[in-house]
Scaffold this motif. Structure first.
Motif, PDB file in Angstrom:
ATOM      1  N   ASP A  12      47.420  59.979  61.464  1.00 54.95           N
ATOM      2  CA  ASP A  12      46.601  61.173  61.666  1.00 54.95           C
ATOM      3  C   ASP A  12      47.242  62.407  61.040  1.00 54.95           C
ATOM      4  O   ASP A  12      46.565  63.415  60.815  1.00 54.95           O
ATOM      5  N   THR A  58      44.560  65.865  49.570  1.00 54.55           N
ATOM      6  CA  THR A  58      43.661  66.792  50.257  1.00 54.55           C
ATOM      7  C   THR A  58      42.693  67.383  49.255  1.00 54.55           C
ATOM      8  O   THR A  58      42.981  67.425  48.048  1.00 54.55           O
ATOM      9  N   ARG A  75      47.193  55.136  55.845  1.00 54.41           N
ATOM     10  CA  ARG A  75      45.788  54.947  56.207  1.00 54.41           C
ATOM     11  C   ARG A  75      45.558  55.123  57.708  1.00 54.41           C
ATOM     12  O   ARG A  75      44.494  55.596  58.130  1.00 54.41           O
ATOM     13  N   ARG A 133      40.938  55.856  52.812  1.00 55.97           N
ATOM     14  CA  ARG A 133      40.991  55.144  54.087  1.00 55.97           C
ATOM     15  C   ARG A 133      39.881  54.098  54.157  1.00 55.97           C
ATOM     16  O   ARG A 133      40.080  52.975  54.631  1.00 55.97           O
ATOM     17  N   ALA A 134      38.692  54.457  53.691  1.00 55.53           N
ATOM     18  CA  ALA A 134      37.562  53.528  53.745  1.00 55.53           C
ATOM     19  C   ALA A 134      37.753  52.344  52.812  1.00 55.53           C
ATOM     20  O   ALA A 134      37.165  51.282  53.025  1.00 55.53           O
ATOM     21  N   HIS A 191      35.297  57.623  43.318  1.00 57.62           N
ATOM     22  CA  HIS A 191      35.072  58.981  43.798  1.00 57.62           C
ATOM     23  C   HIS A 191      34.833  59.919  42.621  1.00 57.62           C
ATOM     24  O   HIS A 191      33.888  60.729  42.626  1.00 57.62           O
ATOM     25  N   TRP A 223      30.634  51.141  52.969  1.00 56.03           N
ATOM     26  CA  TRP A 223      30.570  52.238  51.994  1.00 56.03           C
ATOM     27  C   TRP A 223      29.134  52.683  51.761  1.00 56.03           C
ATOM     28  O   TRP A 223      28.851  53.881  51.717  1.00 56.03           O
ATOM     29  N   GLU A 252      39.491  60.463  52.884  1.00 56.56           N
ATOM     30  CA  GLU A 252      38.539  59.631  53.610  1.00 56.56           C
ATOM     31  C   GLU A 252      38.123  58.425  52.772  1.00 56.56           C
ATOM     32  O   GLU A 252      37.952  57.311  53.278  1.00 56.56           O
ATOM     33  N   ARG A 280      27.865  54.704  54.664  1.00 59.51           N
ATOM     34  CA  ARG A 280      28.421  56.058  54.741  1.00 59.51           C
ATOM     35  C   ARG A 280      28.024  56.914  53.546  1.00 59.51           C
ATOM     36  O   ARG A 280      27.783  58.112  53.686  1.00 59.51           O
ATOM     37  N   TRP A 281      27.997  56.298  52.373  1.00 60.96           N
ATOM     38  CA  TRP A 281      27.765  57.045  51.138  1.00 60.96           C
ATOM     39  C   TRP A 281      26.696  56.335  50.305  1.00 60.96           C
ATOM     40  O   TRP A 281      27.004  55.697  49.298  1.00 60.96           O
ATOM     41  N   ALA A 307      32.590  63.615  49.722  1.00 59.78           N
ATOM     42  CA  ALA A 307      33.566  63.157  50.713  1.00 59.78           C
ATOM     43  C   ALA A 307      34.987  63.519  50.283  1.00 59.78           C
ATOM     44  O   ALA A 307      35.302  63.526  49.087  1.00 59.78           O
TER      45      ALA A 307
END
Length: 288
Positions: A244, A287, A241, A70-71, A85, A50, A67, A53-54, A63
């Motif tokens: 696709d 989303t 997770r 999933r992380a 988040h 984490w 995402e 990435r962030w 983000a």
């Protein structure tokens, strides 16, 4: 007692990345949220990824929620990921992207409660605060109150005791917070305390009275897992997770033995903001 425990901590402290001097306040905050009800061994690799990435609140706030979920992987309690988040977004909006050091400002952030705010103030900024987690509560219950375990829920008297023990000096207080937590995690454990390795064993009221058993044992229950809604929710999240594309309800049938239970868990995940259902009736992560 405080001096002995902090001296012990100088030698016994685990080398954890969020304790290092180069860790940012944001890194400390992320670690504290991830560590809630989750062991260090599971948190550390996810925390590292984490922060790679962030590395700042601004990065996480930008983000997509899907995402972020999933992380989060298999850390459990995925609402914590959404709260982080949202917390990142609030830090950007209210504090120009910098984690505040004021306890009231920290508690006003999404997902940040009394314990986390106090921990961030102590561990990220080296300031005096009353940091009381399960480990600290157990240490104080045994050494000072003479009971095997703290009450199921914190009491006002317990908080007053914890406050009285914290040193007045900022640095000493922050060190005590980390040391007392570590003592509870490594030595003064719930089920198999290692009293022979405790730096304050001779001061412990519980030990002095012959280690009396927990009087509230009948009120403490280990949370079940197999067959529970929490397990089914975890299986649904795991399926989404790795997907696709949105997942049809039929492909989630194996998430639980009872179709009604799966439907109930899906409805709960939607209500919690962790899952969405599209126009075709398929399920996906939120989303933007």
């Amino acid at each position: 007692m405080v001096g002995r425990v902090t001296a012990w901590f100088d030698d016994a402290a685990r080398d954890l990345p969020w304790r290092r001097t180069d860790c940012t306040p944001w890194g400390v905050l992320v670690s504290e949220v991830m560590l809630q009800q989750t062991p260090v061994v599971r948190v550390e690799p996810v925390w590292r990824e984490w922060l790679r990435r962030w590395p700042t609140p601004s990065d996480l706030a930008a983000a997509p929620a899907a995402e972020v979920l999933r992380a989060w992987g298999r850390l459990g309690y995925p609402r914590r990921a959404l709260r982080l988040h949202q917390c990142a977004g609030a830090i950007v909006e209210r504090h120009d992207g910098a984690v505040p050091d004021d306890e009231a400002a920290l508690r006003a952030l999404p997902g940040i409660g009394e314990y986390t705010a106090a921990a961030v103030r102590a561990f990220a900024f080296g300031r005096r605060s009353v940091v009381v987690d399960t480990n600290v509560r157990r240490v104080l219950a045994r050494t000072l109150a003479g009971t095997a375990l703290a009450a199921p829920s914190p009491t006002a008297a317990e908080r007053d005791l914890a406050t009285a023990v914290v040193p007045d000096d900022d640095g000493a207080a922050a060190r005590w917070a980390a040391a007392s937590m570590e003592l509870g995690a490594l030595v003064c454990t719930a089920r198999a305390p290692r009293c022979h390795a405790c730096p304050v064993a001779d001061l412990c009221a519980w030990r002095a009275t012959g280690h009396p058993p927990d009087e509230l044992a009948h009120r403490r229950r280990t949370q079940a897992w197999h067959g529970t809604d929490r397990q089914v929710r975890g299986r649904v999240m795991a399926a989404l997770r790795v997907a696709d594309e949105p997942v049809a309800r039929a492909l989630l049938a194996d998430s639980g033995p009872d179709p009604a239970q799966v439907d109930r868990c899906l409805a709960g995940l939607i209500e919690d903001g962790l899952v969405e259902q599209d126009d075709a009736g398929c399920y996906r992560f939120p989303t933007p």
